[in-house]
Design a protein around this motif. Structure first.
Motif, PDB file in Angstrom:
ATOM      1  N   ASN A  42       0.846  -1.197   0.000  1.00 54.81           N
ATOM      2  CA  ASN A  42       0.000   0.000   0.000  1.00 54.81           C
ATOM      3  C   ASN A  42       0.882   1.248   0.000  1.00 54.81           C
ATOM      4  OD1 ASN A  42      -1.710   2.137   0.510  1.00 54.81           O
ATOM      5  ND2 ASN A  42      -2.762   1.160   2.202  1.00 54.81           N
ATOM      6  N   PRO A  43       0.919   1.993  -1.101  1.00 56.48           N
ATOM      7  CA  PRO A  43       1.788   3.170  -1.173  1.00 56.48           C
ATOM      8  C   PRO A  43       1.362   4.325  -0.279  1.00 56.48           C
ATOM      9  CG  PRO A  43       0.647   2.850  -3.249  1.00 56.48           C
ATOM     10  CD  PRO A  43       0.258   1.718  -2.362  1.00 56.48           C
ATOM     11  N   THR A  44       0.155   4.274   0.289  1.00 57.35           N
ATOM     12  CA  THR A  44      -0.277   5.335   1.194  1.00 57.35           C
ATOM     13  C   THR A  44      -0.331   4.866   2.642  1.00 57.35           C
ATOM     14  OG1 THR A  44      -2.612   4.857   0.828  1.00 57.35           O
ATOM     15  CG2 THR A  44      -1.611   6.508  -0.611  1.00 57.35           C
ATOM     16  N   ALA A  45       0.299   3.748   2.931  1.00 54.03           N
ATOM     17  CA  ALA A  45       0.309   3.228   4.298  1.00 54.03           C
ATOM     18  C   ALA A  45       0.966   4.237   5.234  1.00 54.03           C
ATOM     19  CB  ALA A  45       1.060   1.903   4.353  1.00 54.03           C
ATOM     20  N   ILE A  46       0.372   4.404   6.397  1.00 49.05           N
ATOM     21  CA  ILE A  46       0.926   5.267   7.450  1.00 49.05           C
ATOM     22  C   ILE A  46       0.840   4.498   8.759  1.00 49.05           C
ATOM     23  CG2 ILE A  46       0.721   7.434   8.732  1.00 49.05           C
ATOM     24  CD1 ILE A  46      -0.735   8.617   6.344  1.00 49.05           C
ATOM     25  N   ASN A  47       1.952   4.423   9.453  1.00 48.52           N
ATOM     26  CA  ASN A  47       1.979   3.774  10.756  1.00 48.52           C
ATOM     27  C   ASN A  47       1.605   4.823  11.797  1.00 48.52           C
ATOM     28  OD1 ASN A  47       2.769   2.840  13.304  1.00 48.52           O
ATOM     29  ND2 ASN A  47       4.219   1.427  12.375  1.00 48.52           N
ATOM     30  N   ALA A 105       5.334   7.468  15.314  1.00 51.28           N
ATOM     31  CA  ALA A 105       4.022   8.118  15.212  1.00 51.28           C
ATOM     32  C   ALA A 105       3.733   8.905  16.488  1.00 51.28           C
ATOM     33  CB  ALA A 105       2.935   7.085  14.951  1.00 51.28           C
ATOM     34  N   LYS A 106       4.036   8.310  17.622  1.00 49.86           N
ATOM     35  CA  LYS A 106       3.802   8.995  18.902  1.00 49.86           C
ATOM     36  C   LYS A 106       4.667  10.248  19.025  1.00 49.86           C
ATOM     37  CE  LYS A 106       2.160   4.909  21.180  1.00 49.86           C
ATOM     38  NZ  LYS A 106       2.523   3.676  21.828  1.00 49.86           N
ATOM     39  N   SER A 130      11.047  11.853  -7.298  1.00 52.34           N
ATOM     40  CA  SER A 130      10.076  12.766  -6.702  1.00 52.34           C
ATOM     41  C   SER A 130      10.457  13.100  -5.267  1.00 52.34           C
ATOM     42  CB  SER A 130       8.695  12.109  -6.726  1.00 52.34           C
ATOM     43  OG  SER A 130       7.756  12.890  -6.021  1.00 52.34           O
ATOM     44  N   THR A 131      10.061  14.263  -4.815  1.00 55.84           N
ATOM     45  CA  THR A 131      10.259  14.646  -3.419  1.00 55.84           C
ATOM     46  C   THR A 131       9.019  14.316  -2.589  1.00 55.84           C
ATOM     47  OG1 THR A 131       9.547  16.903  -3.900  1.00 55.84           O
ATOM     48  CG2 THR A 131      11.939  16.459  -3.946  1.00 55.84           C
ATOM     49  N   ASN A 132       8.066  13.631  -3.169  1.00 57.10           N
ATOM     50  CA  ASN A 132       6.840  13.208  -2.492  1.00 57.10           C
ATOM     51  C   ASN A 132       7.098  11.861  -1.830  1.00 57.10           C
ATOM     52  OD1 ASN A 132       4.323  12.203  -1.778  1.00 57.10           O
ATOM     53  ND2 ASN A 132       3.337  12.815  -3.705  1.00 57.10           N
ATOM     54  N   ILE A 133       7.031  11.817  -0.513  1.00 51.87           N
ATOM     55  CA  ILE A 133       7.319  10.580   0.226  1.00 51.87           C
ATOM     56  C   ILE A 133       6.382   9.444  -0.170  1.00 51.87           C
ATOM     57  CG2 ILE A 133       5.868  11.098   2.232  1.00 51.87           C
ATOM     58  CD1 ILE A 133       8.201   9.937   3.982  1.00 51.87           C
ATOM     59  N   TYR A 134       5.189   9.763  -0.648  1.00 52.95           N
ATOM     60  CA  TYR A 134       4.237   8.739  -1.057  1.00 52.95           C
ATOM     61  C   TYR A 134       4.476   8.232  -2.473  1.00 52.95           C
ATOM     62  CZ  TYR A 134       1.549   9.921   3.085  1.00 52.95           C
ATOM     63  OH  TYR A 134       1.144  10.129   4.381  1.00 52.95           O
ATOM     64  N   ASN A 135       5.343   8.883  -3.206  1.00 48.78           N
ATOM     65  CA  ASN A 135       5.652   8.416  -4.552  1.00 48.78           C
ATOM     66  C   ASN A 135       6.338   7.056  -4.426  1.00 48.78           C
ATOM     67  OD1 ASN A 135       7.967   8.141  -6.693  1.00 48.78           O
ATOM     68  ND2 ASN A 135       6.265   9.245  -7.637  1.00 48.78           N
ATOM     69  N   PRO A 136       5.779   6.024  -5.044  1.00 49.33           N
ATOM     70  CA  PRO A 136       6.324   4.676  -4.860  1.00 49.33           C
ATOM     71  C   PRO A 136       7.808   4.544  -5.201  1.00 49.33           C
ATOM     72  CG  PRO A 136       4.160   4.557  -5.833  1.00 49.33           C
ATOM     73  CD  PRO A 136       4.548   6.006  -5.839  1.00 49.33           C
ATOM     74  N   SER A 184       5.840   6.702  10.078  1.00 45.79           N
ATOM     75  CA  SER A 184       6.413   6.062   8.895  1.00 45.79           C
ATOM     76  C   SER A 184       5.367   6.070   7.795  1.00 45.79           C
ATOM     77  CB  SER A 184       6.808   4.624   9.219  1.00 45.79           C
ATOM     78  OG  SER A 184       7.695   4.596  10.313  1.00 45.79           O
ATOM     79  N   LYS A 185       5.810   6.310   6.542  1.00 41.70           N
ATOM     80  CA  LYS A 185       4.871   6.472   5.433  1.00 41.70           C
ATOM     81  C   LYS A 185       5.327   5.725   4.192  1.00 41.70           C
ATOM     82  CE  LYS A 185       3.725  11.170   6.906  1.00 41.70           C
ATOM     83  NZ  LYS A 185       3.758  12.590   6.525  1.00 41.70           N
TER      84      LYS A 185
END
Length: 140
Positions: A72-77, A83-84, A109-115, A89-90
């Motif tokens: 999942n490329p949009t996964a966020i922990n 996170a706390k 890309s500078t977008n962390i969500y870019n796979p 983590s993304k």
């Protein structure tokens, strides 16, 4: 990436990349990607990694990617110590923002969500810390 042990970007010359892949926003990917799409992103990352001298294999990337995000490329922990601390983590390889910026590979890309950017930055981090993403067999 986990702050304590984990903390881990392709428009490079000669790389055929779709604009949607490189400029995608998190909303463009709502669930785990198909095996074919994941292979495509890994292969694009491997081209950049080869050009930049970053070691790693398809198998090593895939193994870590599936453990970290299940594709999942949009996964966020949203639950671990990062996170706390306000830096979850993304993305596919579960990279925190400071690590992504530190190990971002120019030309991606500078977008962390870019796979491709996420995979390549994570592999760059793993190369510096462990010699290669292939040497990572647990949370890093």
């Amino acid at each position: 990436m986990k702050k304590r042990k984990r903390s881990l970007g392709v428009a490079a010359a000669g790389v055929a990349v779709t604009a949607g892949c490189l400029a995608a926003s998190p909303a463009a990917f709502a669930a785990p990607a198909s095996h074919g799409q994941i292979d495509h992103w890994i292969n694009q990352s491997l081209v950049v990694m080869h050009e930049k001298g970053i070691p790693g294999s398809h198998q090593g990337i895939y193994r870590n990617l599936m453990r970290e995000s299940s594709g999942n490329p949009t996964a966020i922990n949203k639950w671990d110590s990062n996170a706390k601390a306000g830096i979850p983590s993304k993305g596919l390889m579960q990279v925190i923002e400071p690590t992504f910026r530190a190990y971002h590979v120019p030309g991606t890309s500078t977008n962390i969500y870019n796979p491709v950017a996420n995979i390549t930055a994570a592999c760059n981090y793993a190369a510096k810390k462990y010699g290669s993403i292939d040497n990572v067999n647990a949370a890093y």
